[in-house]
Design an enzyme around this catalytic site. Sequence first.
Site, PDB file in Angstrom:
ATOM      1  N   ASP A  57      11.755  -6.701 -16.297  1.00 37.21           N
ATOM      2  CA  ASP A  57      12.229  -6.463 -17.678  1.00 37.21           C
ATOM      3  C   ASP A  57      11.480  -7.386 -18.641  1.00 37.21           C
ATOM      4  OD1 ASP A  57      14.051  -4.613 -16.758  1.00 37.21           O
ATOM      5  OD2 ASP A  57      15.821  -5.867 -17.064  1.00 37.21           O
ATOM      6  N   GLU A  88       5.718   6.999 -16.121  1.00 33.10           N
ATOM      7  CA  GLU A  88       6.753   7.887 -15.574  1.00 33.10           C
ATOM      8  C   GLU A  88       7.979   7.070 -15.151  1.00 33.10           C
ATOM      9  OE1 GLU A  88       3.500   7.948 -14.832  1.00 33.10           O
ATOM     10  OE2 GLU A  88       2.990   9.849 -15.784  1.00 33.10           O
ATOM     11  N   GLY A 124     -21.303   8.604 -29.942  1.00 39.26           N
ATOM     12  CA  GLY A 124     -22.098   8.229 -28.763  1.00 39.26           C
ATOM     13  C   GLY A 124     -22.102   6.728 -28.531  1.00 39.26           C
ATOM     14  N   PRO A 149       0.820  -1.221   0.000  1.00 38.98           N
ATOM     15  CA  PRO A 149       0.000   0.000   0.000  1.00 38.98           C
ATOM     16  C   PRO A 149       0.856   1.274   0.000  1.00 38.98           C
ATOM     17  CG  PRO A 149      -0.938  -1.620   1.492  1.00 38.98           C
ATOM     18  CD  PRO A 149       0.352  -2.203   1.000  1.00 38.98           C
ATOM     19  N   TRP A 176      -1.989  -4.826  -4.880  1.00 32.25           N
ATOM     20  CA  TRP A 176      -2.099  -4.830  -6.351  1.00 32.25           C
ATOM     21  C   TRP A 176      -1.603  -6.138  -6.929  1.00 32.25           C
ATOM     22  CZ3 TRP A 176      -5.139  -0.991  -6.938  1.00 32.25           C
ATOM     23  CH2 TRP A 176      -4.984   0.166  -6.163  1.00 32.25           C
ATOM     24  N   GLU A 218       3.030  -2.780 -13.528  1.00 30.12           N
ATOM     25  CA  GLU A 218       4.410  -3.181 -13.874  1.00 30.12           C
ATOM     26  C   GLU A 218       5.278  -1.947 -14.175  1.00 30.12           C
ATOM     27  OE1 GLU A 218       5.283  -6.810 -15.786  1.00 30.12           O
ATOM     28  OE2 GLU A 218       3.458  -7.801 -15.077  1.00 30.12           O
ATOM     29  N   THR A 272      -1.952  -9.093  -9.016  1.00 31.49           N
ATOM     30  CA  THR A 272      -2.748  -9.678 -10.104  1.00 31.49           C
ATOM     31  C   THR A 272      -2.914 -11.177  -9.864  1.00 31.49           C
ATOM     32  OG1 THR A 272      -1.920  -8.039 -11.661  1.00 31.49           O
ATOM     33  CG2 THR A 272      -2.797 -10.079 -12.612  1.00 31.49           C
TER      34      THR A 272
HETATM   35  N1  CAA Z   1      18.014  -5.196 -13.971  1.00 34.11           N
HETATM   36  C1  CAA Z   1      19.044  -5.484 -13.151  1.00 34.11           C
HETATM   37  N2  CAA Z   1      19.311  -4.765 -12.041  1.00 34.11           N
HETATM   38  C2  CAA Z   1      18.512  -3.719 -11.771  1.00 34.11           C
HETATM   39  C3  CAA Z   1      17.435  -3.367 -12.579  1.00 34.11           C
HETATM   40  C4  CAA Z   1      17.185  -4.156 -13.725  1.00 34.11           C
HETATM   41  N3  CAA Z   1      16.161  -3.898 -14.552  1.00 34.11           N
HETATM   42  N4  CAA Z   1      16.819  -2.282 -12.053  1.00 34.11           N
HETATM   43  C5  CAA Z   1      17.505  -1.958 -10.945  1.00 34.11           C
HETATM   44  N5  CAA Z   1      18.525  -2.824 -10.779  1.00 34.11           N
HETATM   45  C6  CAA Z   1      19.538  -2.811  -9.710  1.00 34.11           C
HETATM   46  C7  CAA Z   1      20.352  -1.534  -9.768  1.00 34.11           C
HETATM   47  O1  CAA Z   1      21.454  -1.658 -10.643  1.00 34.11           O
HETATM   48  C8  CAA Z   1      20.782  -1.396  -8.323  1.00 34.11           C
HETATM   49  O2  CAA Z   1      21.862  -2.263  -8.090  1.00 34.11           O
HETATM   50  P1  CAA Z   1      23.098  -1.803  -7.151  1.00 34.11           P
HETATM   51  O3  CAA Z   1      22.536  -1.761  -5.766  1.00 34.11           O
HETATM   52  O4  CAA Z   1      24.108  -2.866  -7.352  1.00 34.11           O
HETATM   53  O5  CAA Z   1      23.520  -0.457  -7.628  1.00 34.11           O
HETATM   54  C9  CAA Z   1      19.597  -1.931  -7.554  1.00 34.11           C
HETATM   55  O6  CAA Z   1      18.872  -2.758  -8.464  1.00 34.11           O
HETATM   56  C10 CAA Z   1      18.687  -0.831  -7.065  1.00 34.11           C
HETATM   57  O7  CAA Z   1      18.236  -0.146  -8.212  1.00 34.11           O
HETATM   58  P2  CAA Z   1      17.930   1.418  -8.214  1.00 34.11           P
HETATM   59  O8  CAA Z   1      19.003   2.146  -7.453  1.00 34.11           O
HETATM   60  O9  CAA Z   1      17.686   1.826  -9.620  1.00 34.11           O
HETATM   61  O10 CAA Z   1      16.593   1.424  -7.329  1.00 34.11           O
HETATM   62  P3  CAA Z   1      15.518   2.544  -7.126  1.00 34.11           P
HETATM   63  O11 CAA Z   1      15.022   2.442  -5.749  1.00 34.11           O
HETATM   64  O12 CAA Z   1      16.054   3.863  -7.597  1.00 34.11           O
HETATM   65  O13 CAA Z   1      14.301   2.058  -8.067  1.00 34.11           O
HETATM   66  C11 CAA Z   1      12.968   1.845 -10.049  1.00 34.11           C
HETATM   67  C12 CAA Z   1      14.369   1.893  -9.408  1.00 34.11           C
HETATM   68  C13 CAA Z   1      13.263   1.648 -11.517  1.00 34.11           C
HETATM   69  C14 CAA Z   1      12.201   3.124  -9.848  1.00 34.11           C
HETATM   70  C15 CAA Z   1      12.183   0.649  -9.483  1.00 34.11           C
HETATM   71  O14 CAA Z   1      11.838   0.848  -8.125  1.00 34.11           O
HETATM   72  C16 CAA Z   1      10.906   0.356 -10.271  1.00 34.11           C
HETATM   73  O15 CAA Z   1      10.967  -0.267 -11.325  1.00 34.11           O
HETATM   74  N6  CAA Z   1       9.764   0.780  -9.739  1.00 34.11           N
HETATM   75  C17 CAA Z   1       8.456   0.365 -10.291  1.00 34.11           C
HETATM   76  C18 CAA Z   1       8.051  -0.932  -9.641  1.00 34.11           C
HETATM   77  C19 CAA Z   1       7.057  -1.682 -10.448  1.00 34.11           C
HETATM   78  O16 CAA Z   1       7.170  -1.830 -11.647  1.00 34.11           O
HETATM   79  N7  CAA Z   1       6.088  -2.223  -9.772  1.00 34.11           N
HETATM   80  C20 CAA Z   1       5.083  -3.031 -10.368  1.00 34.11           C
HETATM   81  C21 CAA Z   1       4.840  -4.244  -9.533  1.00 34.11           C
HETATM   82  S1  CAA Z   1       4.027  -5.590 -10.289  1.00 34.11           S
HETATM   83  C22 CAA Z   1       2.443  -5.070 -10.621  1.00 34.11           C
HETATM   84  O17 CAA Z   1       2.255  -4.051 -11.175  1.00 34.11           O
HETATM   85  C23 CAA Z   1       1.269  -5.899 -10.293  1.00 34.11           C
HETATM   86  C24 CAA Z   1       1.221  -7.216 -10.883  1.00 34.11           C
HETATM   87  O18 CAA Z   1       0.699  -8.152 -10.294  1.00 34.11           O
HETATM   88  C25 CAA Z   1       1.725  -7.422 -12.252  1.00 34.11           C
END
Ligand code: CAA
Length: 390
Positions: free
Chosen positions: A246, A373, A346, A131, A159, A369, A161
């Site tokens: 990814d 932004e 409409g 949350p 959230w 996901e 799924t």
């Molecule tokens: N691949 C490999 N490593 C990764 C990575 C990736 N794609 N993204 C981040 N990392 C690594 C970074 O390199 C970093 O490693 P180090 O500690 O060695 O430097 C570590 O992970 C931390 O990464 P960040 O410093 O970039 O972390 P951050 O706190 O700044 O967050 C963010 C990055 C991209 C904003 C991430 O928090 C994010 O993607 N947020 C969105 C979350 C999301 O998508 N949520 C959806 C959940 S699922 C859903 O929607 C419901 C469902 O049921 C489908």
Amino acid sequence: MSWALIPLTEEQQEIQRTAREFARAEIAPHSVAWDRDSFFDRGVIGKMGELGFLGMMLPEEFGGLALPTTTYLVALEEIAAVDASIAVAMSVHNSLPTQMLLRWGSDAQRQRFLAPMARGEMLGAFALSEPEAGSDAASLCTQAVRDGNDWVLNGTKAWVTSGSEADVLIVMARTDSSAERRGARGISAFVVTPDLPGFKVGKKEDKMGLRASPTVQIELADTRVPGGNLLGKEGAGFLMAMQSLDNGRLGIAAQAIGIARSALEHATNYAGERRQFGKPIKEFEAIQFKLADMATRIAAARALLYQAAAAKDRGEQITQYSSMSKLFASETAMWVTTQAIQIFGGYGYVKEYPVERLFRDAKVTEIYEGTSEIQRIVIARELYSHSPTR
Ligand code: CAA
């Protein structure tokens, strides 16, 4: 109308046909009622399992079809074009829990879960958000504390799924709250099953769209998880979640393209039939330009997605392409469905016609996901990293 700029192989065309026929026969007749009643049909998931659609990228030794990512996305688009709710269950299951278990699971975890998951007897879910921890996923605060050989989990995931239907969930929880590991590095992943004590399905969200896909909170109250259910290395949970997203984001892009394509098909047909001012409205340039732009954006979204999928299958890091695909496809879906409603006028605004549901379903692809932004942040960060897109 040709479906893909990049020619599909014979195998891909065959899978596409199978998925399309299945969706039209087994899903389409029920979609309006499932959306209206917010009903998730577990039976259809079983049938998809029988066709292999729930283990598309799993190796054959686990009952999977061992197909390349693009082939999986081709099938997913067909399901999404008919019902985006069923498509998201398929996407999450194929991209997140099955792949996480395959990649990081112990032999025991793989043996226990992967074959039943490939058959659709076990449905998977992914529980990262909370949350108070959405875009800032690393701030999650569900705790996992070691107790003898077990871990004891406390917290609320949000959230999720398919969370109320899932037989296996990959749950990210904090195993280290020390100052130096407060963020991403103190998080671990656990394989959680609903039979564990203290596991409870909480609030079910009453959503604008994707109403036939249950989105729930999962409450964990002193949930005792056996030590063998730790997935991968302790402290690696956030990285595993990000790497998995990814892949997950490619699935959401395919879902968005399916929604957009369906809206274009409906709008094209409608514009051919609807007469105003003495002629079909497709003869007005205002309508033609809309249809042309809709088709162009969909083709571009699909081309980008297939390039990202091909890069994944070559073993390349696809973080940036994956975010680009998801961003571009989801914004395409929102834009295309908006145009489709405008073409219907409409009639587009009422539930009697299909584009109203497509419009509602499209919106969440810009949110889950990772919001648009967040995708832009990921893309921009990658521009400055060691592996820029060439
Ligand atoms: N691949 C490999 N490593 C990764 C990575 C990736 N794609 N993204 C981040 N990392 C690594 C970074 O390199 C970093 O490693 P180090 O500690 O060695 O430097 C570590 O992970 C931390 O990464 P960040 O410093 O970039 O972390 P951050 O706190 O700044 O967050 C963010 C990055 C991209 C904003 C991430 O928090 C994010 O993607 N947020 C969105 C979350 C999301 O998508 N949520 C959806 C959940 S699922 C859903 O929607 C419901 C469902 O049921 C489908």
